[in-house]
Design a protein around this motif. Structure first.
Motif, PDB file in Angstrom:
ATOM      1  N   TRP A   5       0.816  -7.175  -0.976  1.00 39.78           N
ATOM      2  CA  TRP A   5       1.827  -7.044  -2.030  1.00 39.78           C
ATOM      3  C   TRP A   5       1.686  -5.675  -2.702  1.00 39.78           C
ATOM      4  O   TRP A   5       0.615  -5.070  -2.739  1.00 39.78           O
ATOM      5  CB  TRP A   5       1.717  -8.180  -3.036  1.00 39.78           C
ATOM      6  CG  TRP A   5       0.456  -8.224  -3.844  1.00 39.78           C
ATOM      7  CD1 TRP A   5       0.242  -7.705  -5.084  1.00 39.78           C
ATOM      8  CD2 TRP A   5      -0.777  -8.846  -3.456  1.00 39.78           C
ATOM      9  NE1 TRP A   5      -1.036  -7.960  -5.507  1.00 39.78           N
ATOM     10  CE2 TRP A   5      -1.681  -8.666  -4.532  1.00 39.78           C
ATOM     11  CE3 TRP A   5      -1.207  -9.551  -2.319  1.00 39.78           C
ATOM     12  CZ2 TRP A   5      -2.989  -9.146  -4.496  1.00 39.78           C
ATOM     13  CZ3 TRP A   5      -2.499 -10.010  -2.291  1.00 39.78           C
ATOM     14  CH2 TRP A   5      -3.378  -9.819  -3.359  1.00 39.78           C
TER      15      TRP A   5
ATOM     16  N   HIS B 275       7.251  -5.859  -3.419  1.00 39.78           N
ATOM     17  CA  HIS B 275       7.164  -6.258  -2.014  1.00 39.78           C
ATOM     18  C   HIS B 275       6.046  -7.285  -1.864  1.00 39.78           C
ATOM     19  O   HIS B 275       4.964  -7.129  -2.455  1.00 39.78           O
ATOM     20  CB  HIS B 275       6.878  -5.017  -1.155  1.00 39.78           C
ATOM     21  CG  HIS B 275       6.902  -5.274   0.313  1.00 39.78           C
ATOM     22  ND1 HIS B 275       6.282  -4.439   1.221  1.00 39.78           N
ATOM     23  CD2 HIS B 275       7.469  -6.265   1.043  1.00 39.78           C
ATOM     24  CE1 HIS B 275       6.480  -4.913   2.443  1.00 39.78           C
ATOM     25  NE2 HIS B 275       7.182  -6.018   2.354  1.00 39.78           N
ATOM     26  N   TYR B 276       6.329  -8.338  -1.093  1.00 40.39           N
ATOM     27  CA  TYR B 276       5.308  -9.342  -0.813  1.00 40.39           C
ATOM     28  C   TYR B 276       5.407  -9.754   0.657  1.00 40.39           C
ATOM     29  O   TYR B 276       6.500  -9.989   1.181  1.00 40.39           O
ATOM     30  CB  TYR B 276       5.469 -10.575  -1.696  1.00 40.39           C
ATOM     31  CG  TYR B 276       4.461 -11.657  -1.389  1.00 40.39           C
ATOM     32  CD1 TYR B 276       3.140 -11.541  -1.815  1.00 40.39           C
ATOM     33  CD2 TYR B 276       4.825 -12.792  -0.665  1.00 40.39           C
ATOM     34  CE1 TYR B 276       2.210 -12.529  -1.532  1.00 40.39           C
ATOM     35  CE2 TYR B 276       3.906 -13.788  -0.376  1.00 40.39           C
ATOM     36  CZ  TYR B 276       2.588 -13.641  -0.806  1.00 40.39           C
ATOM     37  OH  TYR B 276       1.658 -14.611  -0.510  1.00 40.39           O
TER      38      TYR B 276
ATOM     39  N   PHE C 190      10.404 -11.999  -8.527  1.00 45.29           N
ATOM     40  CA  PHE C 190       9.114 -11.431  -8.926  1.00 45.29           C
ATOM     41  C   PHE C 190       9.002 -11.481 -10.448  1.00 45.29           C
ATOM     42  O   PHE C 190      10.011 -11.565 -11.158  1.00 45.29           O
ATOM     43  CB  PHE C 190       8.978  -9.984  -8.449  1.00 45.29           C
ATOM     44  CG  PHE C 190       8.869  -9.848  -6.948  1.00 45.29           C
ATOM     45  CD1 PHE C 190       7.646  -9.642  -6.332  1.00 45.29           C
ATOM     46  CD2 PHE C 190      10.002  -9.924  -6.146  1.00 45.29           C
ATOM     47  CE1 PHE C 190       7.541  -9.521  -4.960  1.00 45.29           C
ATOM     48  CE2 PHE C 190       9.917  -9.799  -4.759  1.00 45.29           C
ATOM     49  CZ  PHE C 190       8.680  -9.600  -4.168  1.00 45.29           C
TER      50      PHE C 190
ATOM     51  N   SER D 181      -2.394 -11.423   3.386  1.00 42.42           N
ATOM     52  CA  SER D 181      -1.190 -11.213   2.573  1.00 42.42           C
ATOM     53  C   SER D 181      -1.259  -9.823   1.945  1.00 42.42           C
ATOM     54  O   SER D 181      -2.349  -9.314   1.644  1.00 42.42           O
ATOM     55  CB  SER D 181      -1.064 -12.284   1.483  1.00 42.42           C
ATOM     56  OG  SER D 181      -2.215 -12.295   0.658  1.00 42.42           O
TER      57      SER D 181
ATOM     58  N   SER E  23       8.379 -11.299   5.015  1.00 43.99           N
ATOM     59  CA  SER E  23       8.327 -10.214   4.040  1.00 43.99           C
ATOM     60  C   SER E  23       9.548 -10.302   3.134  1.00 43.99           C
ATOM     61  O   SER E  23      10.660 -10.600   3.593  1.00 43.99           O
ATOM     62  CB  SER E  23       8.302  -8.856   4.758  1.00 43.99           C
ATOM     63  OG  SER E  23       8.541  -7.790   3.853  1.00 43.99           O
TER      64      SER E  23
ATOM     65  N   CYS F 117      11.379  -8.067  -0.224  1.00 41.81           N
ATOM     66  CA  CYS F 117      11.431  -6.945  -1.161  1.00 41.81           C
ATOM     67  C   CYS F 117      12.557  -7.187  -2.164  1.00 41.81           C
ATOM     68  O   CYS F 117      13.605  -7.744  -1.808  1.00 41.81           O
ATOM     69  CB  CYS F 117      11.682  -5.623  -0.443  1.00 41.81           C
ATOM     70  SG  CYS F 117      10.336  -5.042   0.591  1.00 41.81           S
TER      71      CYS F 117
ATOM     72  N   VAL G  31       4.769  -9.251  -9.309  1.00 42.78           N
ATOM     73  CA  VAL G  31       4.129 -10.067  -8.279  1.00 42.78           C
ATOM     74  C   VAL G  31       5.083 -11.204  -7.914  1.00 42.78           C
ATOM     75  O   VAL G  31       5.792 -11.753  -8.774  1.00 42.78           O
ATOM     76  CB  VAL G  31       2.782 -10.626  -8.774  1.00 42.78           C
ATOM     77  CG1 VAL G  31       2.109 -11.455  -7.683  1.00 42.78           C
ATOM     78  CG2 VAL G  31       1.871  -9.491  -9.232  1.00 42.78           C
ATOM     79  N   TYR G  32       5.102 -11.558  -6.631  1.00 38.96           N
ATOM     80  CA  TYR G  32       5.992 -12.617  -6.152  1.00 38.96           C
ATOM     81  C   TYR G  32       5.657 -13.936  -6.829  1.00 38.96           C
ATOM     82  O   TYR G  32       4.504 -14.380  -6.847  1.00 38.96           O
ATOM     83  CB  TYR G  32       5.855 -12.742  -4.632  1.00 38.96           C
ATOM     84  CG  TYR G  32       6.712 -13.817  -4.010  1.00 38.96           C
ATOM     85  CD1 TYR G  32       8.100 -13.780  -4.114  1.00 38.96           C
ATOM     86  CD2 TYR G  32       6.126 -14.871  -3.312  1.00 38.96           C
ATOM     87  CE1 TYR G  32       8.885 -14.762  -3.530  1.00 38.96           C
ATOM     88  CE2 TYR G  32       6.897 -15.848  -2.718  1.00 38.96           C
ATOM     89  CZ  TYR G  32       8.291 -15.789  -2.835  1.00 38.96           C
ATOM     90  OH  TYR G  32       9.062 -16.766  -2.263  1.00 38.96           O
TER      91      TYR G  32
END
Length: 655
Positions: A384, A373-374, A620, A382, A359, A361, A634-635
């Motif tokens: 996110w 957060h991903y 991100f 998964s 994980s 953040c 988004v990651y």
């Protein structure tokens, strides 16, 4: 006489205001123990009217005496007026005669007013009695009807059980904290039937529990629509992950010190302001950042690990719903405020060995505070999200509104779930014991199959008969057909029951119609882990929360574990932590001014002010979400590769 008359008038007023009216209020509100007026209450009402009538007779007698003596007094005054007396004395006698006449007129008016008041009170009393009698009759009739319906239901149920060709199988019911347990014999009462209000006009449903379908296949001729398709998945025997962790984690932190603080002196100037913009001492905090609290939502990740193996999308939705509710279980005692992350602050949770997930953040915005957060799980899912916290202090309570969508995707099936968090409210900010509540409606949507789950978090009420912190829900497919009923509490456990049949009930007096669900016995999906020993002195942290701020080697220099004010607070050095917190906040303001100056060189002042707030996250990036149509962080990758190489040259110096 005048004093006595006023006292009697006051008695009548006191009776009507405190006696009759209070009694009617009790009848209307239903606060009486049995909800009906006893014969003693009726007798008391008649006795009071009778006493008032007697007092009115006394007033009438006194009025007659006053009138008689008044006439005699006037006659005597007339006789005195006929005597030869000085002129000055005659004027005085005339004045006394006029006063006596006025006194007699006033006393007559008082008696007439008392008589009219009593007649009015008697008239309204009769109306109240008739209305009360009608309500009592209606209540008795309703109770008799409900009792008759309950008896008919039991008779039909017993007749169904004893139908020819049925195997003897006693009804099963769910008992709290255990799996399915059997009853030794059929009950004459409603012990094996749970009743809930309907979702449309209340908080839950009317649910009738019946036997599993396997004993009814021959009778009904249908199988797949009501069978448990994967009991091994929706089963509580594997709620707790098996096997000890490979890395030994800490199980305690230093006890919370006792610091006195004048809360009102700080809060009185904060009413109506955004909470993130208020300078707060660490006395109101817990030694975790908001990024770590966001990661804490993964404590019951095993629910998603089990959901991977579901062959039915509606069953998978049940586990996803239980996971979404479980994230609130850590908040019931956690009324302290987490640290606001610094802009660019990160937090990683690298637990592939024991939890099977990684994980990350990152704080991507400071005003308003927003965290991306991903989560990647080796079990095939998964998650996110980008959560923006909006909070307002209202004096007596604090409202916290998380904004942003949570996405969950299962790789094998492609099921993509989206939902949003409910509103959290902290009560008794100024006076009383602090307590937190979760309220609102949460809708979970599977955007591949269009399955939906409607969850309702019931607000706590002192006068409500519902269980505190109750959550109810219904899982339905793309056609709107309900498949499962969910129930439980967000701080304890969640259960699901498969729906066998649904039908509308008779419309109520207000025209609303409830839905009656006939279900199989409920199954326990999720149950909260017990808190560690001495949790009350460790901020009520769970076992996972105790490990989140544990020092680890190799993390990014922006990781929350390395934040000095948070570390000092955890050790109990609160004064030093407050000093360090002020230093970090001032450093953050200096960095913002530098970005503003850099931007102002290439654009105007107004544009520079806007650009100063546009921070480019490190791990991100902003993208348009095709599912929700919103722009979210988004990651973009690269963090775990940088950790493996221990190359952190790109990280900003925020601590």
């Amino acid at each position: 006489m005048k004093g006595r008359g006023c006292w009697e008038t006051a008695s009548v007023r006191s009776f009507c205001s405190s006696g009759c009216l209070n009694k009617l209020k009790k009848d209307d509100s239903g606060d009486d123990e049995d909800g009906t007026a006893s014969p003693a209450d009726k007798s008391e009402l008649h006795d009071t009217i009778k006493k008032l009538s007697l007092k009115l007779d006394d007033l009438s007698t006194c009025n007659e005496l006053v009138a008689k003596h008044g006439v005699a007094l006037q006659r005597s005054l007339s006789e005195l007026d006929g005597l030869r007396i000085p002129c000055e004395s005659g004027e005085k006698l005339k004045a006394v005669n006029e006063r006596a006449t006025l006194f007699r007129i006033t006393s007559n008016a008082m008696i007439n007013a008392c008589r009219d008041f009593l007649e009015l009170a008697e008239t309204h009393s009769r109306k109240w009695q008739r209305a009360l009698q009608y309500e009592q009759e209606q209540r008795v009739h309703l109770e008799e009807t409900i009792e008759q319906l309950a008896k008919q239901h039991n008779s039909l149920e017993r007749a169904f059980r004893s139908a020819p060709g049925r195997a003897a199988n006693p009804t099963k019911s769910f008992s709290e904290g255990s799996l399915l347990t059997t009853k030794g014999e059929d009950s004459e009462e409603d012990e094996d039937t749970e009743y809930f209000d309907a979702m449309e006009d209340s908080t839950s449903f009317i649910t009738v529990i019946t036997e599993p379908k396997e004993d009814r296949k021959a009778e009904s001729g249908t199988t797949g629509s009501v069978e448990w398709t994967s009991d091994n998945v929706l089963d509580s025997t594997s709620l707790v992950p098996q096997g000890p962790p490979k890395v030994k984690r800490r199980v305690r932190i230093p006890d919370k010190p006792s610091y006195s603080l004048n809360l009102w002196s700080i809060m009185k100037n904060c009413i109506g302001r955004e909470l993130s913009k208020i300078p707060m001492p660490v006395n109101f905090n817990e030694p975790l950042s908001m990024l770590q609290r966001l990661t804490e939502d993964l404590e019951y990740h095993h629910l998603l690990d089990k959901a991977v193996h579901c062959t039915s999308s509606v069953e998978q939705m049940c586990l996803v719903a239980a996971f979404s509710v479980s994230s609130y279980s850590t908040t019931v005692h956690r009324i302290a405020k987490p640290f606001n992350p610094m802009l660019g602050e990160t937090f990683e949770l690298d637990r592939l060995d024991d939890m099977g997930l990684r994980s990350l953040c990152e704080q991507v915005s400071h005003h308003p505070p927003s965290a991306a957060h991903y989560v990647f799980s080796k079990h095939g899912w998964s998650l996110w999200q980008e959560i923006t916290i909006s909070s307002k202090f209202r004096g007596k309570y604090l409202s916290i509104m998380p904004l942003g969508a949570i996405h969950l995707e299962f790789q094998a099936s492609g099921n993509h779930y989206v939902w949003r968090k409910s509103t959290s409210t902290v009560h008794n900010i100024i006076v009383g014991k602090l307590w937190i509540d979760q309220t609102g409606d949460v809708e979970i949507v599977n955007h591949k199959t269009k399955d939906r789950c409607q969850l309702k978090f019931l607000p706590y009420s002192y006068f409500s008969k519902e269980v505190a912190r109750k959550v109810t829900g219904v899982v339905s497919d793309s056609q709107g057909k309900a498949h499962y009923v969910l129930s439980g509490s967000w701080d304890e456990q969640m259960e699901c029951a498969k729906i066998v049949q649904s039908s509308p009930s008779s419309p109520s007096l207000d025209g609303k119609q409830k839905t009656v669900y006939q279900t199989l016995p409920a199954k326990l999906m999720w149950k909260k882990y017990p808190l560690p020993d001495n949790a009350e002195n460790m901020y009520y942290f769970s076992e996972l929360a105790l490990t989140l701020n544990e020092h680890e080697e190799g993390v990014a220099p922006t990781d929350s574990r390395l934040r000095p004010d948070q570390r000092l607070m955890e050790k109990g050095h609160w004064d030093e932590a407050n000093t360090e917190k002020q230093r970090l906040e001032e450093k953050q303001r200096v960095n913002r001014r530098r970005r503003l100056e850099t931007c102002s060189r290439g654009c105007g002042a107004e544009e520079a002010e806007k650009e100063a707030e546009v921070y480019v996250p490190l791990w991100f990036e902003k993208r348009l979400d095709p599912v929700t149509g919103e722009t979210a962080c988004v990651y973009k990758g690269g963090y775990w590769e940088a950790k493996e190489k221990q190359d952190w040259h790109m990280c900003p110096n925020i601590f």
